[in-house]
Scaffold this active site. Sequence first.
Site, short mmCIF file in Angstrom:
data_model
loop_
_atom_site.label_atom_id
_atom_site.label_comp_id
_atom_site.label_asym_id
_atom_site.label_seq_id
_atom_site.Cartn_x
_atom_site.Cartn_y
_atom_site.Cartn_z
N LYS A 64 0.80 -1.23 0.00
CA LYS A 64 0.00 0.00 0.00
C LYS A 64 0.84 1.29 0.00
O LYS A 64 0.41 2.30 -0.54
CB LYS A 64 -0.97 0.00 1.19
CG LYS A 64 -2.05 -1.08 1.05
CD LYS A 64 -3.10 -0.99 2.15
CE LYS A 64 -4.14 -2.09 1.95
NZ LYS A 64 -5.35 -1.90 2.75
N ASP A 101 -10.18 2.43 2.68
CA ASP A 101 -10.32 1.60 3.88
C ASP A 101 -11.06 2.34 5.00
O ASP A 101 -11.90 1.74 5.69
CB ASP A 101 -8.94 1.15 4.38
CG ASP A 101 -8.32 0.09 3.49
OD1 ASP A 101 -9.06 -0.77 2.96
OD2 ASP A 101 -7.09 0.11 3.29
O1 SKM Z 1 -7.84 -2.46 1.37
C1 SKM Z 1 -8.37 -3.72 1.11
C2 SKM Z 1 -8.10 -4.11 -0.33
O2 SKM Z 1 -8.67 -3.17 -1.20
C3 SKM Z 1 -8.69 -5.48 -0.63
C4 SKM Z 1 -8.43 -6.49 0.41
C5 SKM Z 1 -8.61 -7.90 0.08
O3 SKM Z 1 -8.97 -8.21 -1.05
O4 SKM Z 1 -8.40 -8.77 0.95
C6 SKM Z 1 -8.08 -6.13 1.70
C7 SKM Z 1 -7.78 -4.73 2.09
O5 SKM Z 1 -6.38 -4.54 2.16
#
Ligand code: SKM
Length: 277
Positions: A64, A101
């Site tokens: 991220k 988020d």
């Molecule tokens: O922020 C979210 C991400 O967009 C998708 C995600 C997932 O697919 O497990 C988890 C988070 O980090």
Amino acid sequence: RKVAITGWPVSHSRSPMIHGYWLKSLGVEGVYDRQAVAPEDADLFYRDFASSGLVGCNVTVPHKETALRACETLDDAARAIGAVNTLWLDGAGRLHGANTDAAGFLGSLDQSAPGWDEKPGAAVVLGAGGAARAIVWGLLQRGFKPVHIVNRTFEKAEKLASYFGSDSIAQKWEDLGDLLGKADILVNTTSLGMEGQPALDIDLSPLPDTAVVMDAVYVPLETGLLKQARARGNRTVDGLGMLLHQAVPGFEKWFGVRPDVTPELRALVVADLEKKS
Ligand code: SKM
């Protein structure tokens, strides 16, 4: 139009199921895939995103921050939180980043615990990692004050608290009991209580019965923390809602339609979680 969840690993991700459901039920043409990006490749992958064949992506752990550095523009949340989870390319091939988020966390509480922020008071957040960063920012945005950050490694709590300024306060794990006595909301952002991880062993008895308890963990859906909270009459919100709601702005950006978090979508993911556990 092809979009994917990117990260390392991504095999556990329910994002393809969530976006796949919306593509199908809304009759939108498009693909949502998984794309594992090894840590050593991450910098180049996001910097050269235009050559990936994707028009956008979600970003999960541990990329991220790396992905943020490759973006030409950021939304307010991404800039404040210092991480992105939603990327898209514009017609000129420029990469844009957002963080959804915090919006996912807030949207989930708005849906599952209506009125939860009517009189925002003190919040207690357990953990000081990436999820805590988004959640603390979300709580501050809704006017919660102070936001206590409680972490087993106190230095990490201090770092996060100083990042957000004086309305967030680093606290020691030993002081949790006293903090709970004055809390309007308690949020677990640690992995404690997750399947395969040690239990989150805390005593909720000092917590007012009007407080809302949210767990960012969603495997299992009802963690020990939520079970204890529910048994003593607190309103509870599980972590699946946050995952579902954080997906909404991305889908809208990539495919031009704002989707809903419906009971049917939730039931679909719950069935999958139960099948695998
Ligand atoms: O922020 C979210 C991400 O967009 C998708 C995600 C997932 O697919 O497990 C988890 C988070 O980090």
